[in-house]
Design an enzyme around this catalytic site. Structure first.
Site, PDB file in Angstrom:
ATOM      1  N   GLY A 121       0.832  -1.211   0.000  1.00  0.00           N
ATOM      2  CA  GLY A 121       0.000   0.000   0.000  1.00  0.00           C
ATOM      3  C   GLY A 121       0.856   1.246   0.000  1.00  0.00           C
ATOM      4  N   TYR A 122       1.394   1.579  -1.163  1.00  0.00           N
ATOM      5  CA  TYR A 122       2.196   2.800  -1.301  1.00  0.00           C
ATOM      6  C   TYR A 122       1.401   3.882  -2.045  1.00  0.00           C
ATOM      7  CZ  TYR A 122       6.499   0.094  -0.083  1.00  0.00           C
ATOM      8  OH  TYR A 122       7.454  -0.663   0.525  1.00  0.00           O
ATOM      9  N   SER A 123       1.071   3.621  -3.317  1.00  0.00           N
ATOM     10  CA  SER A 123       0.448   4.664  -4.157  1.00  0.00           C
ATOM     11  C   SER A 123      -0.940   5.050  -3.655  1.00  0.00           C
ATOM     12  CB  SER A 123       0.301   4.167  -5.595  1.00  0.00           C
ATOM     13  OG  SER A 123       1.559   3.914  -6.152  1.00  0.00           O
ATOM     14  N   SER A 155      -1.456  -4.153  -6.258  1.00  0.00           N
ATOM     15  CA  SER A 155      -1.446  -5.467  -6.910  1.00  0.00           C
ATOM     16  C   SER A 155      -1.652  -6.558  -5.872  1.00  0.00           C
ATOM     17  CB  SER A 155      -0.109  -5.702  -7.624  1.00  0.00           C
ATOM     18  OG  SER A 155       0.006  -4.801  -8.693  1.00  0.00           O
ATOM     19  N   GLU A 239      18.841  -2.344  -4.928  1.00  0.00           N
ATOM     20  CA  GLU A 239      18.827  -2.466  -6.380  1.00  0.00           C
ATOM     21  C   GLU A 239      19.591  -3.706  -6.807  1.00  0.00           C
ATOM     22  OE1 GLU A 239      17.188  -0.912  -8.473  1.00  0.00           O
ATOM     23  OE2 GLU A 239      16.726   1.093  -7.684  1.00  0.00           O
TER      24      GLU A 239
END
Lengths: 385, 377
Positions: A121-123, A155, A239
């Site tokens: 739950g970021y955006s 997602s 990364e």
């Protein structure tokens, strides 16, 4: 320069190959019960969470061993190592890095065992590329946080049992990053409402998630209050050298090449048509450039340096290639590209689906324009917007 | 696993960069390029003394016996500041002699190339401007136990300075790889003449070599008559790789110049580098340079190792570079605005270099077609 493996690395590669020879049937011979057996076996080998430290139950694999394992698995089209996708990708690493002992002992084994899915739950509707402007609010009341607000593009939300959630606990602080906190929230909590969103390919793999006075125990906070931005950035900033992404592209290109060679256009294979041929070979060359860029990044990691903004190079390539390969495929299919599925179109519609699914990759991990900003500002040192 | 340079190679890079920063900043490069032969003989001898000119020549002939990967380091640095010199030509001529020459020929020619006292180049192309066997039409006439050459070789780099020309020709008529020969022809011999042309890239020199009754005998022919195509093909690949390596440097040099300008130049109350219309093209250039850099490094390694995929690796690198370089050069000028259009400002030199590189040893079309063919498309 030297592309050889050390004797120890070769021994590890041979071990992986032996395991695959013994345990991985060809794709067409895999029975329904195979997936479960596979997951148990790779878990026993500690190849799930292979990069995680062994004291939390991970495999403690070296960087080269991780690359070897991924390459061998990908070459043989093995199923995933573990099934808790987001848990393995970034929730687990965040918990390992910022979680307390209780949280580690509770969540890490369940992620490794693939007991359930996590979602992220970021955006928010008003906070996409500018994630730090997020407004979903949490107020501390005794031993709990009360959460109100909305997340979007989440997602796996319709299937997930847990969500790693970024909330605003304060609007003071000099920077908007300061008042963000990270909470781990059961999706079954009263007040959580999931509304699936159908994407343009017709699938509903993401959703809006609403929080209406959702009460979250304070012990489910990951890191300190106000540390949420760091928790997120560190997880997203672990990364990687993009080796596995390249392997996906190599496979996709092989399928595309086959499509071009087996589909007739005006009485000749599509691959013999100059303009299409030129586009295909341009794609091939860029995938190889990505592979070699990835090996340069890997070399940097092996020297003990951290990867940073340079990984945006391959993210930009990948975005272009995902889109371009879909477009080439549709052009090859000709008028049959208008058919969504079935025998009347080459591949039964998979290219149509592929050509409508690129946003998952292209937008999901930071849009191309954000990647260009990252390169321009952090590598070239141009002033921030 | 190490897709990077050795400590020794990194030290070389540092030394070359320091040397060129000191002796060949761009205002100095412009002056050097005006010399008769288009480069500074003085710097050439100093670089020879440092061992940089004969980098790939075996120690037995006075060289440093390094691989092409090490040459890549040298040429990247030479390209960064558009340093004018016959380094690429010299290396290619030496490679041809090393590969196809007899021990006696190596002994005769290589030491002078290693110590820089003689300058050599390769004469490959003709009017057809082709990089395949069919492009080689210069047909020798038999002459007793030797051959006589009468014809022209085009777009010969650094010919006006060269003492030696490694010339490709045919010993027997045809269009295929059979019959192709190589010979080392000396300047000043009967029938050898060079017409130097004005060049668009001030830092590069291009000439036509005319051979009017030049005699070739076994002493100067490299290998048996008609057997040289594998060497010629190798020279095309090495040439494409070295030119691409030099272009990595020049592309980075041009990008650095434009980036610096974008940080200084203020319009609408802000450095123009703040605007996405400026910063995004610069980011794209960075992506492209880093990418054809990776391809060029790998191509050099593959050639050094005689790897199976050496030819396709070379073509990928040169195709990508030739495709993107002119666009980078144009963007560099455009982003500078009016000042970039002037003769005096240096960014135009990078556009001209990009256009010089584009066709050298094959353009994007040529190399992409080769990638397609070799990649089974």
């Amino acid at each position: 320069m030297d592309f050889e493996l050390s004797p120890e690395e070769e021994a590890f590669r041979d071990e992986v190959r032996r395991f695959l020879d013994e345990n991985l049937p060809p794709v067409e011979e895999r029975k329904p019960e195979f997936e479960g057996e596979w997951q148990r076996k790779v878990r026993d080998k500690r190849w799930v969470g292979f990069s995680w430290p062994s004291d939390v139950g991970g495999g403690g694999g070296s960087i080269m061993e991780q690359v070897i394992l991924k390459e061998e698995m990908s070459d043989r089209r093995a199923p995933s190592l573990g099934t808790c996708f987001m848990g393995l990708a970034w929730v687990g690493p965040s918990i390992i890095h910022y979680g307390n002992e209780t949280q580690k002992q509770r969540f890490i084994p369940e992620i490794l065992d693939g007991k359930y899915q996590w979602c992220t739950g970021y955006s928010e509707p008003g906070s996409g590329s500018d994630l730090a402007s997020l407004q979903c609010k949490a107020v501390r009341e005794g031993d709990e946080y009360v959460v109100n607000g909305q997340k979007i593009w989440t997602s796996l939300a319709p299937w997930a049992e847990w969500i790693i959630l970024l909330v605003r606990t304060s609007s003071d602080g000099p920077a908007k990053h300061d008042g963000i906190t990270c909470l781990l929230v059961p999706m079954k909590s009263p007040g959580v409402d999931v509304r699936p969103i159908k994407n343009m390919a017709g699938s509903a793999v993401f959703a809006e998630v609403f929080f209406d006075n959702v009460r979250v125990p304070a012990e489910n906070r990951l890191g300190e209050e106000g540390q949420g931005w760091q928790v997120t950035v560190s997880a997203l900033a672990s990364e990687r050298s993009s080796i596995s992404e390249v392997q996906g592209l190599v496979r996709r290109y092989a399928e595309l090449k086959e499509l071009a060679q087996t589909t007739q256009k005006n009485g000749r294979p599509a691959s013999a048509h100059g303009p299409l041929r030129a586009r295909l070979v341009r794609v091939e060359t860029r995938i190889e450039a990505m592979r070699l860029n990835g090996l340069r990044f890997l070399t940097k990691q092996l020297k003990g340096e951290k990867l940073g903004s340079e990984t945006s190079i391959n993210k930009l390539h990948r975005a272009n290639l995902e889109i371009e390969m879909g477009e080439i495929a549709l052009e090859i299919c000709g008028n049959a590209a208008s058919v969504a599925s079935g025998e009347a179109t080459p591949g039964g519609g998979k290219w149509q689906h592929f050509s409508l699914s690129w946003p998952e990759v292209v937008i999901g991990g930071g849009t191309p324009n954000i990647q260009r900003n990252i390169i321009a500002e952090r590598i070239l040192g141009l002033p921030k917007d | 696993m190490n897709f990077g340079f050795s400590e020794e190679q990194e030290i070389l890079r540092g030394e070359v960069r320091k040397f060129l920063d000191e002796h060949a900043p761009l205002e100095e490069v412009r002056r050097q390029a005006e010399a008769t032969d288009g480069f500074s003989r003085e710097l050439w001898s100093r670089m020879s003394a440092l061992g940089w000119v004969g980098l790939t020549i075996p120690e037995a002939y006075g060289g440093a016996e390094m691989g092409l990967v090490t040459s890549v380091v040298l040429l990247e640095e030479a390209g960064r500041g558009l340093f004018p010199s016959p380094l690429v030509s010299q290396t290619l001529a030496a490679q041809a002699i090393m590969r196809a020459g007899s021990d006696e020929q190596k002994q005769r020619f290589l030491p002078g190339l290693a110590d820089g006292s003689r300058i050599a180049t390769v004469a490959l192309l003709e009017e057809s401007d082709r990089f395949d066997p069919e492009g080689i039409a210069l047909l020798a006439a038999p002459d007793g136990d030797g051959e006589v050459l009468r014809g022209r070789k085009c777009c010969v780099s650094d010919a006006s300075a060269a003492d030696l020309f490694v010339v490709v020709y045919r010993s027997s008529a045809g269009v295929g790889p059979d019959g192709i020969s190589l010979a080392v022809i000396e300047k000043g011999g009967a029938g050898v003449s060079v017409d130097a042309h004005p060049s668009v890239d001030l830092t590069k020199r291009v000439s036509t070599l005319t051979l009017d009754g030049v005699r070739v005998d076994e002493g100067i022919r490299l290998g048996a008559a008609g057997s040289a195509w594998p060497t010629v093909s190798y020279i095309f690949d090495v040439g494409a790789t070295l030119v691409t390596a030099e272009a990595v440097g020049s592309a980075e040099g041009g990008l650095a110049m434009t980036t610096a300008f974008a940080k200084e130049r203020t319009q609408f109350g802000s450095p123009i580098g703040r605007f996405q219309g400026v910063k995004h093209p610069l980011a794209e250039m960075y992506v492209d340079v880093e990418s054809f850099k990776s391809l060029a490094y790998y191509a050099a390694w593959a050639l050094d190792q005689s790897a199976d995929d050496a030819a396709i690796a070379v073509s990928r690198a040169k195709a990508y570079a030739s495709e993107v370089l002119p666009g980078m050069g144009l963007q560099g000028v455009e982003l500078h605005g009016g000042i970039g259009y002037t003769w005096e400002y240096d960014i135009q030199l990078y556009l001209k270099r990009a256009r010089w590189v584009r066709p050298m040893f094959g353009d994007a079309d040529h190399h992409y077609q080769r990638v397609a063919a070799l990649g089974g498309l």
